[in-house]
Structure formats: structure tokens, C-alpha cells
Scaffold this motif. Sequence first.
Motif, PDB file in Angstrom:
ATOM      1  N   GLU C  94       0.762  -1.364   0.022  1.00 11.52           N
ATOM      2  CA  GLU C  94       0.001  -0.154   0.190  1.00 11.52           C
ATOM      3  C   GLU C  94       1.072   1.312   0.139  1.00 11.52           C
ATOM      4  OE1 GLU C  94      -1.089  -2.566   1.776  1.00 11.52           O
ATOM      5  OE2 GLU C  94      -2.702  -2.952   0.404  1.00 11.52           O
ATOM      6  N   ALA C  95       2.102   1.183   0.798  1.00 11.00           N
ATOM      7  CA  ALA C  95       2.759   2.502   0.928  1.00 11.00           C
ATOM      8  C   ALA C  95       3.242   2.853  -0.546  1.00 11.00           C
ATOM      9  CB  ALA C  95       4.007   2.131   1.868  1.00 11.00           C
ATOM     10  N   ALA C  97       2.265   1.722  -3.421  1.00  9.44           N
ATOM     11  CA  ALA C  97       1.210   2.018  -4.408  1.00  9.44           C
ATOM     12  C   ALA C  97       0.531   3.557  -3.919  1.00  9.44           C
ATOM     13  CB  ALA C  97       0.117   1.174  -4.423  1.00  9.44           C
ATOM     14  N   VAL C  98       0.553   3.945  -3.178  1.00 10.35           N
ATOM     15  CA  VAL C  98      -0.169   5.305  -2.745  1.00 10.35           C
ATOM     16  C   VAL C  98       0.931   6.308  -2.856  1.00 10.35           C
ATOM     17  CG1 VAL C  98      -0.677   6.771  -0.601  1.00 10.35           C
ATOM     18  CG2 VAL C  98      -1.645   4.469  -0.847  1.00 10.35           C
ATOM     19  N   LEU C  99       2.229   6.182  -2.608  1.00  9.30           N
ATOM     20  CA  LEU C  99       3.249   7.192  -3.400  1.00  9.30           C
ATOM     21  C   LEU C  99       3.305   7.285  -4.725  1.00  9.30           C
ATOM     22  CD1 LEU C  99       6.125   6.148  -0.931  1.00  9.30           C
ATOM     23  CD2 LEU C  99       5.211   8.201  -0.950  1.00  9.30           C
TER      24      LEU C  99
END
Lengths: 318, 318, 318
Positions: C94-95, C97-99
Amino acid sequence: MKNYISLSDIENFEQTITEGLQLKNNNTAANLGKGKTLGMLFFNPSLRTRLSTEKAAKLLGMDVMVMNADKDGWALEFEDGAIMNSNKAEHIKEAVAVLSQYCDIIAVRAFPGLEDRKKDEEDLVIKSFKKYATVPVVNLESATGHPLQALTDAMTITELQKTKRPKVVLTWAPHPRALPQSVPNSFVEAMHRMDVDFVIANPPGYDLNPEVRKDTQVFHDQDEALKDADFVYVKNWSSYESYGKILSEGSSWTFSGKKMLLTNDAKVLHCLPVRRNVVIADAVLDSPNSVVIQQAGNRTFAAQVVLKKLLENAGENS
Amino acid sequence: MKNYISLSDIENFEQTITEGLQLKNNNTAANLGKGKTLGMLFFNPSLRTRLSTEKAAKLLGMDVMVMNADKDGWALEFEDGAIMNSNKAEHIKEAVAVLSQYCDIIAVRAFPGLEDRKKDEEDLVIKSFKKYATVPVVNLESATGHPLQALTDAMTITELQKTKRPKVVLTWAPHPRALPQSVPNSFVEAMHRMDVDFVIANPPGYDLNPEVRKDTQVFHDQDEALKDADFVYVKNWSSYESYGKILSEGSSWTFSGKKMLLTNDAKVLHCLPVRRNVVIADAVLDSPNSVVIQQAGNRTFAAQVVLKKLLENAGENS
Amino acid sequence: MKNYISLSDIENFEQTITEGLQLKNNNTAANLGKGKTLGMLFFNPSLRTRLSTEKAAKLLGMDVMVMNADKDGWALEFEDGAIMNSNKAEHIKEAVAVLSQYCDIIAVRAFPGLEDRKKDEEDLVIKSFKKYATVPVVNLESATGHPLQALTDAMTITELQKTKRPKVVLTWAPHPRALPQSVPNSFVEAMHRMDVDFVIANPPGYDLNPEVRKDTQVFHDQDEALKDADFVYVKNWSSYESYGKILSEGSSWTFSGKKMLLTNDAKVLHCLPVRRNVVIADAVLDSPNSVVIQQAGNRTFAAQVVLKKLLENAGENS
């Protein structure tokens, strides 16, 4: 101006104050710093200095890179000839030379240790930056001075003065922790360069460095000093004689509403952060006499005029 | 809009959602914030909120200054009339008034302590910023709400909904640590302003603040609530009744692939960070039903529309 | 170039060096990155890499967002299928993909643990970023390589070489702490792609990974290796064979003025930070033979050419 290490780097003080106040009203230098980078290094915490200097740089069109030294980077060695086999990973020589590769101006904050007067007076961090940098260096408060604050203070008094030669009192106030003399030192230097009637008030044992205060009259009786003051600068500092020590609680020196009555309806200045009801009473800080927020706002324009002069000088020499 | 403290600061919710989604497709306001500065203060860690709000500000042409409060600056006193002789160096009154000098908008994040409900509900930090700021204030998650997240959630549901009135379920899920109710609180408020069939599912003892959930139906049986859901928002929160407590492990509430089968092929939302296989199972997060990344991406445009409205309002009043 | 994880991502090494040096003299790409954002994540401290990469991005017109991972954000879980009920709040999936939603290029620094060779060689952090990012990823020093440094090193040698095929020596030097092999690894790879006479000198037990050094000649006698060297790269690394260990003090390997005399008036390189009088003697660092500052200055242009190629490639594919 090549560097801004102390107030003495400003040649024409009055003209610089005027130029700073002009920038406040009309940002005529919004593109001067385009494509230039200010690097700011903090060895100690900062709110006003950090944000106002960053803001000032951006008002000039500069890019800004901020680092918390030691936390973000490496522990620095300052001693010449050191055999670096302990915990210091980088020598100041390389650190500053490298920063000079990435930045067009370097600004640095480093407080004193307040334990060894001789060592603090060497002002090693800012002096080392000046020594090894190949670009201009700005003092964001060093062991012995805070010249961006003092320029702000002078601008604020100029902005607010109603008489040609106002009476300005710098008065000590109590504080639970031992604080540096850097702010009062630079303020004294600024007052010496302005046409003001300037006196200092502090309890016995708290006289500032005689080389800084020179022949300024020092009162050990606060009430007497405050008489007819047009401006009162309230500030704590630890003892210079008994270096770095807190000699007494001094609670009678808290700047209260009662003290205000002794003055000529004075404007009250403080560099902030201020301990309410210890250094200055709520009744004063919440009154129209307090100009501490306007003063903090002027930090931006003091920084802007300094950065502007450094950029202009660099431009002339390139 | 003068401030963005809670969802209720948005007058026309539907229009704001539409405008946010329009900005996503076409940044029509790239110069609105030119020469303006956003100051962001973090009392707690942040990844999405930090980066998406910074990005949003830059999409509007703003400059951004970021500070980790307390770490970079000074410990703050919030109490009126405090005699500041302990470890707090600066009063919120001065800190916020000074920030207002350097910033055109101030954004702040401060989590609840989760120990004293009454104190958390006072939401002291964000309320103090609103009280003392002379510029607009944005809530980057406070003790009781996270309105930028909720606006994002509403935008994401609007973007993805296939029916005129979708069924939306907010379901509690287990978590090893006690978490705030701020995200679910603001999500409930957002759903109340949308044309959706909205229900909440949580174990007994985890009912949200009745003043927030109002007459929303609450199921203590998760399976029953999930039936025919078009959207499932999965989120942990600690007990409101037994304030800040974790009452049970609740591992049967983990949102798994099996739970998905109860829904109407629902889209699954979560504000992130998410504990995989505790809050939501890998099988769900790695399936096309999960829209958590798209949702996180929308944070940028929710922040952009909020900043845009604040800048526009400030422009009208200046 | 799609990513810059290792030197092998550069197709035409000579052309890239030339282009980097051209950018140094004439910034022909000042607008290429306009409206694009570089996100930099640091799991470890950084001075040069941080500032030079930020500077490079701004020279391309990019916005930059910097985060100290873990400190500013959340502790990350890297294991697939983990049941996240301990202290890791967010999964790398998630980290990253979000960045990728907020940044057009992501750059990341993560050092090795130096305890488990197999684990370090998996280079989990940078590999995970590459795996989960939907935008280009740049290595700001990983567990096994430092390709931005190596490109800088190659640019600096190219800039300074006086003969068509200079002799380049990479020599180990002592250090009080166990350091990674990432810098020497990438330097070896760079030298293999240049037309140089390249040898390595290190004490027994310090031979680098045979898969990296390949058929490069390794001297266990420093003096012999240094003979007629045109460039000497001085650098400490911990043992690869006895992984992560310091085998001996090795004080006779400090690069001193006496060692300089063995060379062909060599230029001396080091990636910095350098422990003075442990790794390299003052007499060498303060002599005109030391080019470590020029080398550090070139970091900006190595980063700039890499970011330029990533932006150009992304532009072609969009």
C-alpha cells in the motif's frame, strides 16, 4: 554584504532598516533569487527563524532546502587535525565545502552549551561555516548573537517610534531555564547603531558582556530604568559573570501590568517564544501595548533584506 | 469557506464533490495559489495526509512549509492563564498568531489521547488554531474528526457508484492498538449528506458517539449488515462507551473473502494504513474489489478543492 | 530508462556520462520536470544524496517532497502474507502504491543490516519499491549498491583524466564502524564499463563479492597496487566473506601522504563522509590531489541526468 554573521556585517544600518520596511510594503525583488538555493541547517529547534527565513527566500524566488543537522545527516567533527575514530562521521571542512556545491547561500543555527564561556565565545559552528564555505553564510542564531532578530527589532522600533529619539529599555526577566545571551547581545549592538536613548535593566550578577554593552547605562533597579520608556524589550538571559548560571528566581522582575504603568505607555517587544506569566504577564501580552506578533512578522522582511543584499553582492562579483 | 475544521464547513456537499472530481481531470486552478504559502504542522505522523495535501497545494501553485511540531519547534502550552514555568516553551496564542504571519493557510494534525473522552471532545489543538489564527485553518485529522478523509471517501463513492442510491456499510474490524474514532465519525457525517442507504456494523460496546451517528441503523451482526452492500468501508476504532478501550479481539470481524460473498460485489474502502490479514484479508485487498489505492489517490483532489475554496474566499474578502 | 536501481539500468554508459557533464555546463532541461513531483524517502540519514538529488530535481523544474520514513510516517511491513498484528502499521504494497499516486518518480534510501548476508542481498526495500511502484524508482543507496554515487565517480574520472586509459585503484582503508559494500560494489561495476586499467587493493578477508568484482585483479599489498595510479578511490567496507565484520584495525592502510608518493600524482576520490586521519590523512585531503569536493558537486549532475532520462522515458510512454 558578503556574509551575515553579526550586525557589524551591515554597513549602512539605517538604509538597511528602510529597505527592509520597503520590501514589507512592496516586494520589488520577487525574481532576484530565481534559480538560487538557500540551504538551512538546524543544530537546534526553531519555529520563527525557520519559517520566516524560508518565507523570505521564497519571496525572492529562491528554492529552499532545510536540514536538521545530526538528525537528518551526520554528526560533525569541528577540531582541526582530529583523528576521527569516534562517533563523528564527517568533518565540518567537507560538510561545508559540499553544502557550498549545492547551495548559493547557507544559513545555520547553533546554540551555545552555556558551560564553558571561552568555548562558547569562539562561536565555533558559525565561524567554521564562514571559514569553509565558498558561498555566503547567514547566522540563524549562534552561541553569541542573533543578528536577524536584532535587525527585526530595529525595524519594528523604527516602524513604531513616535518621537525622534525614543527611550528604549532592555530588561531582564525571570525564566525557569538557563538561556543564551545571544538575543540581548545583538539587540544591544543594534541599539548602539540607532539614535535612541538606550539603557539596560537586570539584577546584580546578570550584567552582559562588557565588550558588548560598552558604556550603556545598566540599572539594577528595574522600576527606575523603566521610567518614561517608549519601548521595553523584555528578555531573560543567564549570567555572563557566573557563566550560564541562574542566580535567583527573580520573580519580582516579571514584566507585569504594574510595571507597564511606570513607562510612557511603552510598546513591549520580545523575540518569542515567551513564557507567559513568568517573563511577561498575560495582562501585558494581551494588551495593545504588546507588539510581539508584529515583531515576529517583521522577521520575514529582515531575512529578506539580508538575503537580497547577499544575492546582489554575489551577482556583482560573478 | 473560511476554515475546514469539520465536514459541516462545506456548504454545498454535492457541488464540492463534483468540483473535486473535476479538478482531478482538469487542473483549472494551477495559478490560484501563486505567491501563497501553506504551513503544515504535524503533532503526529502522517504519510498520505502529508504528501497529498502538499501535492494539492503545489497543484494550486502554492508554496508549502512543513514542520513536525514539538520535534522541529517548541513544546506548546494550551491552557489559558498558565504560569509557564515548566517544560512548555511557547503558548499556542503566540505560536498560531506568528504562523499566521508567515502562512496564508495553516493545516494541523493532532490525534486524541484516548484516555479522557471529555478532553478529547474539546478537540483543543484544532480549536485553538481556529481561535488564534488570523488565516484559514485546515484539519489534517483532529481528536474527533478527519474531514479531508471523509470528503475523499465521498468523492470515491460518487466516482464508482453504479446505482442512484447505493447501499454503503461502515464496518468495524479488529486491530491490535486502540485507534481514534475520527475517521468513522467524519465518514458517518459524509454519508448523512449523500443520497445513500447507509448502515453501521460493529460489535456490542463499539457503538459510535450517538450525537454523530444519529438515527443511523447499527447492526451488531456484521453478516446481516453486509447483505447486498455496494460499498463496504472497513475501519477499526476503539470503544466510545468504554472510552479508548479495546473490548475484545473480534477476529471474526476481519473483512475476508468470505465476507465479500455476502455483499453485492461491493467496492471495499479503507483510509489506510491498513493491517493486512487483521483488518482486511490479502484476498480482498489484492482483488479488484479493493479501491483503497484509488481512494488514497483522491486525497490529493479533496485537499485541492478545500484549499481552492479557502483561497477563493480569502481573495473575495481581501 | 524505466528505473535506476543499479548501474545496469544505464544502456549507454559513455553517452550518459557525457550528457551529465553537459548538464553541468549548460542546464538545457530546466523545464522538463515542470508539474512533476519527486518523492524522496529516507530510511537512513543522508546529506549529499538528499541535497544533491533535491537540487537536481529542482534544476529540472520538479517539485520535491522529502520524508524520513518511519519517523515522519509509519513502520512498514515487507513480508508477503504477514498477519499484521505487531508494530508494523502499513504494508509496503500500500505504501508504495499510494506514493505512486502522489509522485512521478520515487527515490528511496535503505542501508543493509550487515548481519545476514543472504537477507541483505535480497535488497528487499528497493526491490519492493520497484515491484509495487507504478512510477519510476531511483536507488539513493540500497543494501548492495549506490549507483548514483558510481555514476558521479565515473563522471569525475572522465572530467579529470589526462590519459586515454588511466590506471584506477580502489583501495580499502580502515574505519571504526562496519560499513556496507554498496559504494565499492557500484564503483567496481562502473569501472568495468569504462576504458580504464582497474585494480582493487584490500587486506586479506576483505575481498568483495566475487560476482561483482569478476576478474578484476585484487592486491592484498596496498603499496604494490598504488604504483603509477592516476586515480585512487579510497573507501572502507566491512568483510564480505565474514559478512559485516571488522577483521582488523588495518591502520597501515590509512591513505597518507607517503602512500600518495607511490602513485602517478594521482587524483584522490572518496564518496564522503570521510573520517579524517583514519581513512585519509589531512595531508592528502587538504592537498590539490584531493578531488572529493568536486566529486560531491558532481552528485547533482549525475542525479540530474538520471532523473532526466526517467522523465523522458515516461514522457514517451504517456
